[in-house]
Design an enzyme around this catalytic site. Structure first.
Site, PDB file in Angstrom:
ATOM      1  N   SER A  32       0.808  -1.223   0.000  1.00 21.38           N
ATOM      2  CA  SER A  32       0.000   0.000   0.000  1.00 21.38           C
ATOM      3  C   SER A  32       0.842   1.275   0.000  1.00 21.38           C
ATOM      4  O   SER A  32       0.433   2.289  -0.563  1.00 21.38           O
ATOM      5  CB  SER A  32      -0.953  -0.014   1.207  1.00 21.38           C
ATOM      6  OG  SER A  32      -0.224  -0.131   2.403  1.00 21.38           O
ATOM      7  N   ALA A  85       7.939  -1.993   4.026  1.00 19.05           N
ATOM      8  CA  ALA A  85       8.398  -3.176   4.773  1.00 19.05           C
ATOM      9  C   ALA A  85       7.384  -3.464   5.873  1.00 19.05           C
ATOM     10  O   ALA A  85       6.559  -2.614   6.210  1.00 19.05           O
ATOM     11  CB  ALA A  85       9.777  -2.940   5.379  1.00 19.05           C
ATOM     12  N   GLU A 105      10.739  -8.320  -4.975  1.00 19.40           N
ATOM     13  CA  GLU A 105      11.297  -7.236  -4.156  1.00 19.40           C
ATOM     14  C   GLU A 105      12.783  -7.477  -3.867  1.00 19.40           C
ATOM     15  O   GLU A 105      13.586  -6.554  -3.902  1.00 19.40           O
ATOM     16  CB  GLU A 105      10.519  -7.132  -2.845  1.00 19.40           C
ATOM     17  CG  GLU A 105       9.080  -6.674  -3.064  1.00 19.40           C
ATOM     18  CD  GLU A 105       8.222  -6.732  -1.801  1.00 19.40           C
ATOM     19  OE1 GLU A 105       7.266  -5.971  -1.738  1.00 19.40           O
ATOM     20  OE2 GLU A 105       8.517  -7.531  -0.894  1.00 19.40           O
TER      21      GLU A 105
HETATM   22  C1  5RP Z   1       4.908  -6.938   0.081  1.00 17.53           C
HETATM   23  C2  5RP Z   1       5.804  -6.174   0.994  1.00 17.53           C
HETATM   24  C3  5RP Z   1       5.387  -4.816   1.408  1.00 17.53           C
HETATM   25  O1  5RP Z   1       6.406  -3.902   1.120  1.00 17.53           O
HETATM   26  C4  5RP Z   1       5.120  -4.830   2.893  1.00 17.53           C
HETATM   27  O2  5RP Z   1       4.160  -5.828   3.175  1.00 17.53           O
HETATM   28  C5  5RP Z   1       4.607  -3.456   3.371  1.00 17.53           C
HETATM   29  O3  5RP Z   1       3.349  -3.233   2.838  1.00 17.53           O
HETATM   30  P1  5RP Z   1       2.508  -1.929   3.131  1.00 17.53           P
HETATM   31  O4  5RP Z   1       3.198  -0.807   2.400  1.00 17.53           O
HETATM   32  O5  5RP Z   1       1.143  -2.241   2.574  1.00 17.53           O
HETATM   33  O6  5RP Z   1       2.456  -1.699   4.605  1.00 17.53           O
HETATM   34  O7  5RP Z   1       6.832  -6.629   1.416  1.00 17.53           O
HETATM   35  O8  5RP Z   1       5.410  -8.201  -0.217  1.00 17.53           O
END
Ligand code: 5RP
Length: 223
Positions: A32, A85, A105
């Protein structure tokens, strides 16, 4: 996600705009926060030279926002890679992969000269595993049971996700692992036959982390 976390992500996405200048190949991760970075880029009407994305959802969002983007298979270098993250510790080790995109990633992070992580401050931890103690592991389909057994031997509890990864592989969420020696844990996971990549980013740490509480954005330094 609370309103404050949402606000923090919006502020971080705005801040990310100021980091883009002078970079030719920009990588965008998944989740997000990255979606908000895409929205901010689109709203700024800025045209970026080359955009590489870590997930199909990110690719879709870029394209539907009028940003030309591509997956990374024909690229071996990224100037600046921006991602979110799930947890970041004081030495910038991260847990990622809640969204299941950790393989793309990690590929981007490894290719990047600069790797920027943007997190709302609830994700900052003293020791890994205190906020989001789950390591997502992408596994080739034929290895899902044998990898599950190997995880149990390491003291973890594997849970197979219903959704497959962008590359058609299985994703196993591992709970209960011991994070006391994260580099050793990362190496052990990498050594399991059938593991494609996992969400512990210790050899692939960001070069810079920005956090926000929804009021200001802070550049963090490694302790
Ligand atoms: C997806 C990830 C995202 O970067 C992590 O989950 C953070 O997500 P968000 O920005 O929705 O908090 O590693 O695989």
């Amino acid at each position: 996600m609370t309103d404050q976390q949402d606000l923090a992500k919006t502020m971080l996405a705005e801040h990310a705009l100021s980091l883009l200048e002078g970079h030719r190949v920009i990588g965008l991760g998944a989740g997000s926060t990255v979606m908000k970075v895409i929205d901010a880029i689109a709203a700024s009407k800025r045209v970026l030279p080359t955009v590489i994305v870590a997930s199909l959802a990110t690719l879709d969002r870029c394209r539907s926002s009028g940003i030309e983007a591509e997956l990374m298979q024909s690229v071996s270098h990224i100037d600046l890679y921006i991602d979110g993250a799930d947890e970041v510790d004081s030495s910038f080790c991260c847990i990622k992969g809640k969204g299941g995109a950790m393989t793309g990633e990690k590929l981007c992070a490894e290719m990047a000269a600069e790797f920027i992580v943007l997190v709302d401050q609830t994700k900052l931890v003293q020791s890994l595993g205190s906020h989001w103690p789950v390591i997502a592991i992408e596994v080739v389909p034929w290895a899902r049971s044998s990898v599950g057994r190997a995880i149990v031997k390491l003291g973890g509890k594997p849970a197979l996700r219903a959704e497959k990864s962008d590359m058609g592989n299985e994703i196993i969420d591992c709970h209960g692992l011991d994070f006391a020696a994260p580099y050793t844990l990362s190496d052990r996971l990498n050594q399991i036959t059938g593991v494609v990549a996992h969400g512990l980013f210790v050899h692939e740490k960001p070069t810079q982390v920005f956090s926000s509480d929804g009021n200001t954005v802070k550049a963090l330094t490694i302790e």
